[in-house]
Design a protein around this motif. Structure first.
Motif, PDB file in Angstrom:
ATOM      1  N   GLY A  88       1.074  -1.267   0.582  1.00 54.76           N
ATOM      2  CA  GLY A  88      -0.167   0.136  -0.472  1.00 54.76           C
ATOM      3  C   GLY A  88       0.887   1.159   0.057  1.00 54.76           C
ATOM      4  N   LYS A  89       0.501   2.231   0.696  1.00 50.30           N
ATOM      5  CA  LYS A  89       0.886   4.097   0.853  1.00 50.30           C
ATOM      6  C   LYS A  89       1.375   3.659   2.198  1.00 50.30           C
ATOM      7  CE  LYS A  89      -1.352   5.973  -4.016  1.00 50.30           C
ATOM      8  NZ  LYS A  89      -1.890   6.877  -4.150  1.00 50.30           N
ATOM      9  N   PRO A  90       2.065   3.800   2.389  1.00 47.94           N
ATOM     10  CA  PRO A  90       2.501   3.858   3.968  1.00 47.94           C
ATOM     11  C   PRO A  90       2.731   5.571   4.220  1.00 47.94           C
ATOM     12  CG  PRO A  90       4.703   2.928   2.588  1.00 47.94           C
ATOM     13  CD  PRO A  90       3.606   2.879   1.594  1.00 47.94           C
ATOM     14  N   PHE A  91       1.894   5.061   5.718  1.00 50.30           N
ATOM     15  CA  PHE A  91       2.166   7.174   6.019  1.00 50.30           C
ATOM     16  C   PHE A  91       3.254   7.647   6.242  1.00 50.30           C
ATOM     17  CE2 PHE A  91       1.811   9.351   9.937  1.00 50.30           C
ATOM     18  CZ  PHE A  91       0.730   9.789   9.891  1.00 50.30           C
ATOM     19  N   ARG A  92       3.252   8.573   6.447  1.00 49.99           N
ATOM     20  CA  ARG A  92       4.422   9.954   6.085  1.00 49.99           C
ATOM     21  C   ARG A  92       3.053  10.877   7.123  1.00 49.99           C
ATOM     22  NH1 ARG A  92       8.066  11.126   1.590  1.00 49.99           N
ATOM     23  NH2 ARG A  92       6.327  10.437  -0.027  1.00 49.99           N
ATOM     24  N   PRO A  93       4.308  11.405   7.715  1.00 48.57           N
ATOM     25  CA  PRO A  93       3.733  12.302   9.577  1.00 48.57           C
ATOM     26  C   PRO A  93       3.916  13.425   8.438  1.00 48.57           C
ATOM     27  CG  PRO A  93       5.910  12.032  10.595  1.00 48.57           C
ATOM     28  CD  PRO A  93       5.074  10.518   8.838  1.00 48.57           C
ATOM     29  N   LEU A  94       2.862  14.500   8.590  1.00 49.62           N
ATOM     30  CA  LEU A  94       2.934  15.816   8.251  1.00 49.62           C
ATOM     31  C   LEU A  94       3.022  16.175   6.379  1.00 49.62           C
ATOM     32  CD1 LEU A  94       5.003  17.416  11.001  1.00 49.62           C
ATOM     33  CD2 LEU A  94       2.523  17.021  10.621  1.00 49.62           C
ATOM     34  N   PHE A  95       2.645  15.037   6.007  1.00 46.80           N
ATOM     35  CA  PHE A  95       2.697  14.802   4.292  1.00 46.80           C
ATOM     36  C   PHE A  95       1.792  15.586   3.986  1.00 46.80           C
ATOM     37  CE2 PHE A  95       2.773  12.730  -0.052  1.00 46.80           C
ATOM     38  CZ  PHE A  95       3.478  12.528  -0.429  1.00 46.80           C
ATOM     39  N   ASN A  96       0.246  15.748   4.453  1.00 47.09           N
ATOM     40  CA  ASN A  96      -0.255  16.396   3.376  1.00 47.09           C
ATOM     41  C   ASN A  96      -1.484  16.742   4.507  1.00 47.09           C
ATOM     42  OD1 ASN A  96      -1.853  14.357   3.138  1.00 47.09           O
ATOM     43  ND2 ASN A  96      -1.728  13.652   1.826  1.00 47.09           N
ATOM     44  N   ASP A  97      -2.028  17.211   3.915  1.00 49.43           N
ATOM     45  CA  ASP A  97      -3.551  17.975   4.870  1.00 49.43           C
ATOM     46  C   ASP A  97      -4.295  17.205   5.726  1.00 49.43           C
ATOM     47  OD1 ASP A  97      -4.798  17.646   2.740  1.00 49.43           O
ATOM     48  OD2 ASP A  97      -5.606  19.766   2.638  1.00 49.43           O
ATOM     49  N   ASN A 181       3.297  -2.287  24.831  1.00 46.69           N
ATOM     50  CA  ASN A 181       4.305  -1.233  25.828  1.00 46.69           C
ATOM     51  C   ASN A 181       4.690  -1.320  26.620  1.00 46.69           C
ATOM     52  OD1 ASN A 181       1.106   0.733  26.660  1.00 46.69           O
ATOM     53  ND2 ASN A 181       0.049  -1.220  26.397  1.00 46.69           N
ATOM     54  N   PRO A 182       5.454  -0.756  25.754  1.00 50.62           N
ATOM     55  CA  PRO A 182       7.670  -1.902  25.665  1.00 50.62           C
ATOM     56  C   PRO A 182       7.646  -0.693  27.538  1.00 50.62           C
ATOM     57  CG  PRO A 182       7.311  -0.453  24.244  1.00 50.62           C
ATOM     58  CD  PRO A 182       6.173  -1.200  24.346  1.00 50.62           C
ATOM     59  N   MET A 183       8.702  -0.655  27.764  1.00 45.17           N
ATOM     60  CA  MET A 183       8.687  -0.135  29.402  1.00 45.17           C
ATOM     61  C   MET A 183      10.248   1.767  28.853  1.00 45.17           C
ATOM     62  SD  MET A 183      10.649  -1.744  32.696  1.00 45.17           S
ATOM     63  CE  MET A 183      11.868  -3.293  31.357  1.00 45.17           C
ATOM     64  N   GLU A 184      10.180   1.127  27.546  1.00 44.03           N
ATOM     65  CA  GLU A 184      11.096   2.694  27.104  1.00 44.03           C
ATOM     66  C   GLU A 184       9.688   3.010  25.876  1.00 44.03           C
ATOM     67  OE1 GLU A 184      14.950   4.071  24.142  1.00 44.03           O
ATOM     68  OE2 GLU A 184      14.282   1.574  24.319  1.00 44.03           O
ATOM     69  N   PRO A 185       9.501   4.140  26.251  1.00 47.12           N
ATOM     70  CA  PRO A 185       8.596   5.005  24.584  1.00 47.12           C
ATOM     71  C   PRO A 185       9.628   5.327  23.440  1.00 47.12           C
ATOM     72  CG  PRO A 185       7.964   6.312  27.252  1.00 47.12           C
ATOM     73  CD  PRO A 185       9.699   5.035  27.097  1.00 47.12           C
ATOM     74  N   HIS A 186       8.505   4.701  22.235  1.00 43.87           N
ATOM     75  CA  HIS A 186       9.402   5.348  21.339  1.00 43.87           C
ATOM     76  C   HIS A 186      10.174   7.235  20.976  1.00 43.87           C
ATOM     77  CE1 HIS A 186       9.259   2.358  18.816  1.00 43.87           C
ATOM     78  NE2 HIS A 186       8.776   1.663  19.443  1.00 43.87           N
ATOM     79  N   ALA A 187      11.299   6.883  21.000  1.00 50.66           N
ATOM     80  CA  ALA A 187      11.472   8.658  21.434  1.00 50.66           C
ATOM     81  C   ALA A 187      12.933   8.454  20.359  1.00 50.66           C
ATOM     82  CB  ALA A 187      12.117   8.996  22.814  1.00 50.66           C
ATOM     83  N   SER A 188      13.008   9.786  19.491  1.00 51.88           N
ATOM     84  CA  SER A 188      14.217  10.021  18.850  1.00 51.88           C
ATOM     85  C   SER A 188      15.134  11.307  18.830  1.00 51.88           C
ATOM     86  CB  SER A 188      13.565  10.217  17.579  1.00 51.88           C
ATOM     87  OG  SER A 188      13.433   9.085  16.614  1.00 51.88           O
ATOM     88  N   TYR A 244       6.592   7.911  13.703  1.00 54.23           N
ATOM     89  CA  TYR A 244       6.581   8.882  13.277  1.00 54.23           C
ATOM     90  C   TYR A 244       7.508   9.737  14.088  1.00 54.23           C
ATOM     91  CZ  TYR A 244       2.861   9.848  16.758  1.00 54.23           C
ATOM     92  OH  TYR A 244       2.254   9.304  17.724  1.00 54.23           O
ATOM     93  N   GLN A 245       7.520   9.616  15.236  1.00 54.14           N
ATOM     94  CA  GLN A 245       8.142  10.562  16.451  1.00 54.14           C
ATOM     95  C   GLN A 245       9.950  10.461  15.391  1.00 54.14           C
ATOM     96  OE1 GLN A 245       8.505   6.815  16.989  1.00 54.14           O
ATOM     97  NE2 GLN A 245      10.869   6.993  17.156  1.00 54.14           N
ATOM     98  N   LEU A 246      10.835   9.716  14.853  1.00 54.80           N
ATOM     99  CA  LEU A 246      11.880   9.527  13.467  1.00 54.80           C
ATOM    100  C   LEU A 246      11.731   9.899  13.135  1.00 54.80           C
ATOM    101  CD1 LEU A 246      13.913   8.834  12.833  1.00 54.80           C
ATOM    102  CD2 LEU A 246      13.549   6.659  11.530  1.00 54.80           C
ATOM    103  N   PRO A 247      10.689  10.395  11.381  1.00 56.63           N
ATOM    104  CA  PRO A 247      10.924  11.984  11.010  1.00 56.63           C
ATOM    105  C   PRO A 247      10.621  12.506  11.234  1.00 56.63           C
ATOM    106  CG  PRO A 247       8.714  10.145  10.434  1.00 56.63           C
ATOM    107  CD  PRO A 247       9.989   9.288  11.129  1.00 56.63           C
ATOM    108  N   LEU A 248      10.118  13.313  12.149  1.00 59.69           N
ATOM    109  CA  LEU A 248       9.391  14.172  12.930  1.00 59.69           C
ATOM    110  C   LEU A 248      10.361  15.132  13.548  1.00 59.69           C
ATOM    111  CD1 LEU A 248       5.860  13.894  14.347  1.00 59.69           C
ATOM    112  CD2 LEU A 248       6.300  14.583  12.144  1.00 59.69           C
ATOM    113  N   ALA A 249      10.871  14.150  14.640  1.00 59.34           N
ATOM    114  CA  ALA A 249      12.574  14.542  14.672  1.00 59.34           C
ATOM    115  C   ALA A 249      13.473  15.247  14.726  1.00 59.34           C
ATOM    116  CB  ALA A 249      13.017  13.983  15.851  1.00 59.34           C
ATOM    117  N   ALA A 250      13.996  14.608  12.841  1.00 60.36           N
ATOM    118  CA  ALA A 250      14.651  15.038  11.477  1.00 60.36           C
ATOM    119  C   ALA A 250      14.755  16.102  10.908  1.00 60.36           C
ATOM    120  CB  ALA A 250      15.039  13.134  10.772  1.00 60.36           C
ATOM    121  N   MET A 251      13.180  16.346  10.712  1.00 61.57           N
ATOM    122  CA  MET A 251      12.981  17.224   9.781  1.00 61.57           C
ATOM    123  C   MET A 251      12.682  18.492  10.872  1.00 61.57           C
ATOM    124  SD  MET A 251       9.257  16.096   7.408  1.00 61.57           S
ATOM    125  CE  MET A 251       8.220  15.470   9.016  1.00 61.57           C
ATOM    126  N   ALA A 252      12.395  18.649  11.754  1.00 59.00           N
ATOM    127  CA  ALA A 252      12.527  19.653  13.166  1.00 59.00           C
ATOM    128  C   ALA A 252      14.390  20.273  13.438  1.00 59.00           C
ATOM    129  CB  ALA A 252      11.880  19.688  14.313  1.00 59.00           C
TER     130      ALA A 252
END
Length: 732
Positions: A88-97, A181-188, A244-252
């Protein structure tokens, strides 16, 4: 003495218990900014307007990023790869509206500290146009469509055999959405360098997958992106895909030319993938003697509107037992939720619930002991593939497991055993997981100080990979474990597959073993430069042990050999592939799980008092860490059987119990005595180590064994999971 097979303590254990092990959200850097995600509140529609004025008015808020002001993305929706993506078409954060699901990130607030960023994020106002949507699998069942899965072709004539069979079972089982529900939340943590390159610390099971993703999505050069994941605080599938936190952090970071960290909240951990909800229909038929005549397994699973996520849910029903008439099918129902993802033992953990509960029901109708019924239908080949197994010690699992458990004390008639006001029941189930091997590379470097450094890009998600690879390297190189260092979790290291599927040791461990063996050739060359007698000696005449090369009465230490080489370190790197001798065979791990439960006759509360898991997984590199993996799998299986369920408010398409208070997972009080048996199993075909992996097999079969024990205790079949007390309140 061989290092392999020894219960070595975790080599990274001291770092972890003393807090020296850094995780993705813990790397410090000067001028670090913090991002907080603004999530959508609708399930489908479009963003009309984002008002960030109140957030930007706060001192210390640096930027509010959305689809209108983000850095450019390369290509279109389909123009990048992801090693664990669905069709399919993978989701990308903030790609469009477009808003595709409730909880989707629609903006990122970046500020000088985390608390400020989160407060400012609460002030961002988003206006939407809402579109029609549905998040309920059952409400959309009429829209089910075949999954893009390569299922085995039907064999025999199931329908004809089923109709004529003297004993039949036709049962439907339902499993819920479950969330990681891992102990470590996802972070970048994205550290921006002066030359514009990015050093990324990410919670991931595949550093090179994340590196490829960022380069393709953001149009970056590979040498400008380095992804590291030295330690991972639990993953088991949640870190296979870049979240999605990964591309968001990289874009910022690219936009601001500053270092940025984005850490998801516990609630936001419920806004990406999950184990999909399924509805499974099992139809089994046997003759009067208990021989399986027909097996049909149809599963319907949920997926997103934009991707078709598929798992191997039904295939196990065509391979675990011998049956000549088999029909397997798998449909998907798209809904307005995010795409599911792999979760420990993906597919098998679900499919074995249906198969093994149905097998128990059929055994009861036959009046046959469930273990004997399974033994009678033992398959020495994988009939889906038409190949014999390289090894299959499942009968030994049955025998050793039931002896340790005390299965002979089980009474077949439900409600026949009591402990005061509690009904006692015993149940069992079989388990299977594929024993895969992937291409992998590793480098071995022996320094002048006699320290061997082994490096590969794979990660350690807490399973003990550092330790197992240390043992493999020490054994192969002929060194004590104290002189071996293992470097992992770095995209710049030799190529390695994602850590998942129980294939890390089989794949990367084989590469490490071969790299150390290749090192021997270079050491022998160095030996010839010291002593000409070694020039005519072949490797098979040499032994490498305790840090020395030994030939007859001659011995040269590794440190002398490195010095003689005239280099700082003698190195060897290999690219390991699965051996061709595997091709004629099917390879798999197997297990037999025995469970005892006590059910309060008045309250319906259930307690798992005992579990015995007998596992055949080839050579066990480290029985201590392997046992830990099986224990964790059993606890997770208790969760699947009795606790875990993501509750969705279909009026909003929003998951409601998105926290550790209301999403129930087992705690110590829920877990009784758990015993693990590693059954002896020799396998020279699966790989040079003879190891099959244990990460997944500890889970499969456990929920079904518990469900079957609950039936034996109460006389009530509960086919909708989890089996909670409200489903047992009418057992009197």
């Amino acid at each position: 003495m061989s290092v392999l097979g020894q219960p070595l303590d975790r080599v990274d254990g001291l770092l972890k218990v003393t807090g020296q092990a850094r995780y993705a959200g813990e790397y410090p850097t000067d001028g670090l900014l913090y991002g907080s995600v603004v999530s959508s509140t609708i399930a489908s529609g479009r963003v009309v307007r984002i008002d960030a004025s109140a957030a930007l008015a706060i001192a210390g808020v640096e930027f509010v990023m959305d689809h209108g002001n983000r850095p450019p993305m390369a290509g279109d929706d389909e123009d990048y790869s992801d090693a664990d993506a669905a069709d399919g078409k993978p989701f990308r954060p903030l790609f469009n509206d477009r808003v595709l699901y409730n909880g989707q990130p629609v903006a990122l607030v970046v500020a000088r500290d985390l608390e400020l960023a989160r407060h400012a994020a609460s002030l961002v106002r988003v206006e939407y146009v809402e579109h029609p949507w549905c998040s309920d699998l059952r409400a959309e069942l009429d829209k089910a469509e075949p999954a893009p899965a390569e299922l085995p072709e039907p064999r025999g004539d199931f329908e004809g055999v089923y109709q004529a069979a003297p004993y039949q079972v036709d049962a439907t089982y339902e499993t819920p959405i479950e969330h990681h529900n891992p102990m470590e939340p996802h972070a970048s943590t994205v550290i921006y360098k002066e030359d514009g390159s990015l050093e990324v610390h990410d919670k991931t099971q595949g550093t090179q997958n994340c590196q490829n993703y960022l380069c393709q999505v953001l149009g970056l050069e590979k040498e400008k992106v380095r992804v590291l994941a030295a330690f991972v605080g639990g993953a088991f599938g949640s870190g296979l895909r870049p979240q999605y936190q990964l591309p968001l952090a990289a874009m910022a970071a690219l936009k601001l030319r500053r270092s940025v960290r984005v850490t998801l909240t516990r609630q936001q951990m419920f806004t990406f993938g999950y184990r999909p909800r399924t509805i499974q229909r099992l139809r089994l038929a046997s003759d009067a003697g208990g021989k399986l005549l027909g097996v049909a397994h149809h599963a319907t699973g949920v997926t997103s509107r934009f991707e078709k996520f598929t798992e191997h849910v039904v295939e196990w029903s065509g391979m675990l037992y011998h049956c000549d008439n088999v029909k397997l099918s798998y449909d998907l129902v798209p809904v307005d939720l995010y795409t599911p993802l792999d979760m420990r033992a993906p597919g098998a953990a679900l499919g074995l619930i249906g198969l093994e509960c149905a097998m128990d029901e059929l055994a009861e109708r036959l009046g046959m002991d469930p273990v004997i019924f399974r033994e009678l239908n033992f398959a020495d080949s994988n009939m889906n593939e038409g190949k014999p197994y390289s090894s299959k010690a499942l009968i030994a699992c049955y025998n050793e497991g039931r002896a340790r458990f005390g299965w002979d004390r089980r009474k077949a008639m439900p409600r026949s055993q009591r402990n005061g006001r509690r009904l006692v029941g015993m149940g069992m189930a079989g388990g299977v997981w594929e024993a895969m091997q992937m291409p992998a590379s590793a480098k071995a470097s022996l320094g002048k100080d006699g320290i061997l450094t082994v490096s590969t890009a794979t990660t350690d998600i807490g399973t003990g990979t550092y330790t197992a690879l240390t043992q493999i390297a020490a054994q192969a190189a002929g060194l004590p474990v104290e002189q071996v260092r293992v470097c992992l979790g770095d995209s710049s290291l030799p190529t390695a597959p994602l850590q998942g599927g129980s294939f890390t040791i089989s794949s990367v461990g084989t590469a490490v073993q071969q790299a150390c063996e290749a090192l021997h050739k270079r050491l022998l060359t160095a030996a010839a430069s010291i002593d000409p007698d070694f020039a005519s000696v072949t490797l098979d005449k040499i032994s490498f042990t305790e840090g020395a090369l030994v030939w007859g009465d001659k011995q040269l230490t590794y440190t002398d050999l490195v010095h003689a080489s005239g280099v700082d370190a003698v190195e060897a790197q290999v690219d390991a592939e699965p051996d061709k001798k595997r091709e004629p065979f099917s390879t798999a791990t197997h297990s037999a799980v025995f469970a005892e439960v006590e059910v309060d006759e008045d309250l319906g509360t259930i307690h798992v008092t005992r579990v015995v898991s007998a596992v055949a997984a080839g050579r066990i590199v480290n029985p201590k860490t392997a046992r830990s993996q099986i224990l964790g799998g059993v606890v997770w299986g208790i969760g699947m059987a009795m606790h875990e369920e993501t509750l969705t408010d279909h009026a909003f398409g929003r998951h409601m119990n998105h926290n550790l208070a209301e999403y129930h997972i087992p705690v110590q009080a829920d877990v009784g005595d758990v015993q693990v048996i590693f059954v002896e199993e020799q396998d020279s075909i699966v790989n040079a180590l003879g190891s099959k992996g244990v990460g997944e097999i500890g889970l499969v079969g456990v929920p079904a064994a518990i469900a079957n024990a609950i039936y034996n205790a109460t006389g009530k079949r509960v086919r909708e999971f989890p089996i909670t007390l409200d489903k047992l309140l009418d057992i009197n």
